[in-house]
Design a protein around this motif. Structure first.
Motif, PDB file in Angstrom:
ATOM      1  N   ILE A 143      54.534  33.034   4.446  1.00  0.00           N
ATOM      2  CA  ILE A 143      53.736  31.868   4.836  1.00  0.00           C
ATOM      3  C   ILE A 143      53.770  31.685   6.345  1.00  0.00           C
ATOM      4  O   ILE A 143      52.748  31.403   6.978  1.00  0.00           O
ATOM      5  CB  ILE A 143      54.239  30.604   4.106  1.00  0.00           C
ATOM      6  N   PHE A 144      54.937  31.858   6.949  1.00  0.00           N
ATOM      7  CA  PHE A 144      55.065  31.702   8.397  1.00  0.00           C
ATOM      8  C   PHE A 144      54.185  32.703   9.138  1.00  0.00           C
ATOM      9  O   PHE A 144      53.405  32.320  10.017  1.00  0.00           O
ATOM     10  CB  PHE A 144      56.528  31.870   8.831  1.00  0.00           C
ATOM     11  N   PHE A 145      54.305  33.979   8.801  1.00  0.00           N
ATOM     12  CA  PHE A 145      53.538  34.990   9.520  1.00  0.00           C
ATOM     13  C   PHE A 145      52.033  34.854   9.276  1.00  0.00           C
ATOM     14  O   PHE A 145      51.226  35.038  10.193  1.00  0.00           O
ATOM     15  CB  PHE A 145      54.025  36.396   9.180  1.00  0.00           C
ATOM     16  N   THR A 146      51.647  34.513   8.058  1.00  0.00           N
ATOM     17  CA  THR A 146      50.225  34.293   7.771  1.00  0.00           C
ATOM     18  C   THR A 146      49.685  33.134   8.601  1.00  0.00           C
ATOM     19  O   THR A 146      48.602  33.233   9.190  1.00  0.00           O
ATOM     20  CB  THR A 146      50.026  33.988   6.273  1.00  0.00           C
ATOM     21  N   SER A 147      50.434  32.048   8.670  1.00  0.00           N
ATOM     22  CA  SER A 147      49.986  30.879   9.430  1.00  0.00           C
ATOM     23  C   SER A 147      49.910  31.170  10.922  1.00  0.00           C
ATOM     24  O   SER A 147      48.976  30.728  11.598  1.00  0.00           O
ATOM     25  CB  SER A 147      50.913  29.692   9.174  1.00  0.00           C
ATOM     26  N   VAL A 148      50.871  31.910  11.449  1.00  0.00           N
ATOM     27  CA  VAL A 148      50.846  32.257  12.875  1.00  0.00           C
ATOM     28  C   VAL A 148      49.648  33.145  13.182  1.00  0.00           C
ATOM     29  O   VAL A 148      48.941  32.934  14.180  1.00  0.00           O
ATOM     30  CB  VAL A 148      52.167  32.928  13.307  1.00  0.00           C
ATOM     31  N   ILE A 149      49.382  34.119  12.330  1.00  0.00           N
ATOM     32  CA  ILE A 149      48.236  35.005  12.547  1.00  0.00           C
ATOM     33  C   ILE A 149      46.935  34.211  12.505  1.00  0.00           C
ATOM     34  O   ILE A 149      46.047  34.397  13.350  1.00  0.00           O
ATOM     35  CB  ILE A 149      48.241  36.140  11.509  1.00  0.00           C
ATOM     36  N   SER A 153      42.916  25.732  14.052  1.00  0.00           N
ATOM     37  CA  SER A 153      44.276  26.076  14.477  1.00  0.00           C
ATOM     38  C   SER A 153      45.250  24.943  14.161  1.00  0.00           C
ATOM     39  O   SER A 153      46.362  25.185  13.703  1.00  0.00           O
ATOM     40  CB  SER A 153      44.308  26.381  15.976  1.00  0.00           C
ATOM     41  N   LEU A 154      44.822  23.719  14.406  1.00  0.00           N
ATOM     42  CA  LEU A 154      45.680  22.570  14.091  1.00  0.00           C
ATOM     43  C   LEU A 154      45.930  22.437  12.594  1.00  0.00           C
ATOM     44  O   LEU A 154      47.027  22.064  12.172  1.00  0.00           O
ATOM     45  CB  LEU A 154      45.071  21.292  14.649  1.00  0.00           C
ATOM     46  N   VAL A 155      44.923  22.758  11.801  1.00  0.00           N
ATOM     47  CA  VAL A 155      45.091  22.725  10.347  1.00  0.00           C
ATOM     48  C   VAL A 155      46.134  23.758   9.921  1.00  0.00           C
ATOM     49  O   VAL A 155      46.970  23.494   9.045  1.00  0.00           O
ATOM     50  CB  VAL A 155      43.742  22.968   9.629  1.00  0.00           C
ATOM     51  N   MET A 156      46.121  24.939  10.557  1.00  0.00           N
ATOM     52  CA  MET A 156      47.103  25.972  10.214  1.00  0.00           C
ATOM     53  C   MET A 156      48.530  25.516  10.536  1.00  0.00           C
ATOM     54  O   MET A 156      49.468  25.767   9.780  1.00  0.00           O
ATOM     55  CB  MET A 156      46.804  27.278  10.944  1.00  0.00           C
ATOM     56  N   VAL A 157      48.700  24.830  11.662  1.00  0.00           N
ATOM     57  CA  VAL A 157      50.021  24.319  12.027  1.00  0.00           C
ATOM     58  C   VAL A 157      50.465  23.251  11.033  1.00  0.00           C
ATOM     59  O   VAL A 157      51.611  23.253  10.562  1.00  0.00           O
ATOM     60  CB  VAL A 157      50.022  23.751  13.469  1.00  0.00           C
ATOM     61  N   ASN A 158      49.559  22.361  10.680  1.00  0.00           N
ATOM     62  CA  ASN A 158      49.887  21.319   9.705  1.00  0.00           C
ATOM     63  C   ASN A 158      50.207  21.912   8.333  1.00  0.00           C
ATOM     64  O   ASN A 158      51.113  21.433   7.642  1.00  0.00           O
ATOM     65  CB  ASN A 158      48.752  20.305   9.587  1.00  0.00           C
ATOM     66  N   ALA A 159      49.473  22.938   7.935  1.00  0.00           N
ATOM     67  CA  ALA A 159      49.739  23.596   6.661  1.00  0.00           C
ATOM     68  C   ALA A 159      51.121  24.249   6.671  1.00  0.00           C
ATOM     69  O   ALA A 159      51.862  24.176   5.686  1.00  0.00           O
ATOM     70  CB  ALA A 159      48.668  24.647   6.372  1.00  0.00           C
ATOM     71  N   LEU A 160      51.472  24.866   7.791  1.00  0.00           N
ATOM     72  CA  LEU A 160      52.785  25.497   7.913  1.00  0.00           C
ATOM     73  C   LEU A 160      53.903  24.463   7.806  1.00  0.00           C
ATOM     74  O   LEU A 160      54.872  24.648   7.066  1.00  0.00           O
ATOM     75  CB  LEU A 160      52.882  26.255   9.236  1.00  0.00           C
ATOM     76  N   VAL A 161      53.758  23.359   8.508  1.00  0.00           N
ATOM     77  CA  VAL A 161      54.763  22.296   8.462  1.00  0.00           C
ATOM     78  C   VAL A 161      54.870  21.728   7.048  1.00  0.00           C
ATOM     79  O   VAL A 161      55.974  21.519   6.531  1.00  0.00           O
ATOM     80  CB  VAL A 161      54.436  21.191   9.489  1.00  0.00           C
ATOM     81  N   ALA A 162      53.734  21.505   6.414  1.00  0.00           N
ATOM     82  CA  ALA A 162      53.749  20.939   5.061  1.00  0.00           C
ATOM     83  C   ALA A 162      54.419  21.882   4.069  1.00  0.00           C
ATOM     84  O   ALA A 162      55.214  21.448   3.235  1.00  0.00           O
ATOM     85  CB  ALA A 162      52.331  20.624   4.609  1.00  0.00           C
ATOM     86  N   ASP A 163      54.124  23.175   4.159  1.00  0.00           N
ATOM     87  CA  ASP A 163      54.665  24.117   3.183  1.00  0.00           C
ATOM     88  C   ASP A 163      56.112  24.509   3.443  1.00  0.00           C
ATOM     89  O   ASP A 163      56.831  24.841   2.509  1.00  0.00           O
ATOM     90  CB  ASP A 163      53.796  25.371   3.116  1.00  0.00           C
TER      91      ASP A 163
END
Length: 117
Positions: free
Chosen positions: A48-54, A78-88
């Motif tokens: 999840i981390f690497f997918t979100s960073v990419i 991009s902001l949605v990806m950061v929020n998704a990473l934090v949430a997951d």
């Protein structure tokens, strides 16, 4: 509308991936939620981390555009990806720790290799 559809798709996919890994780790650990949390973060959390960073970097590259709607699409995605990473990786494990969910056994008595036991 496009940003929300992309965001919801990524968030749901990552959440399902993490939840499945947590359920499998919980079964393997015999119901130890702490051990299941560590195992799922190490396996699914890494993916999840690497997918979100990419995705963050990929959508962020759209911010190089001079066309304002494209710039805004890249920024918001991009902001949605950061929020998704934090949430997951932070909110979902906290919810699992608090709620201590149980996951049903596989239907039909199947083992880990998919064969009937």
């Amino acid at each position: 509308a496009m940003i929300s559809a992309i965001g919801i798709g990524i968030i749901v996919d990552d959440t399902i991936h993490y939840t499945y890994a947590y359920g499998e780790a919980l079964r393997q650990s015999g119901g130890d939620h702490g051990q299941a949390m560590r195992a799922s973060i190490l396996s699914a959390g890494r993916a999840i981390f690497f997918t979100s960073v990419i995705l963050f970097v990929s959508f962020g590259s759209l911010m190089a555009s001079q066309f304002i709607p494209t710039f805004q699409f890249g920024l918001l995605s991009s902001l949605v990806m950061v929020n998704a990473l934090v949430a997951d990786l932070f909110v979902l494990p906290c919810l699992f720790t608090w709620l201590k969910p149980t996951f049903p056994q596989r239907a039909g008595g199947e083992g880990d290799d998919g064969r009937k036991t």
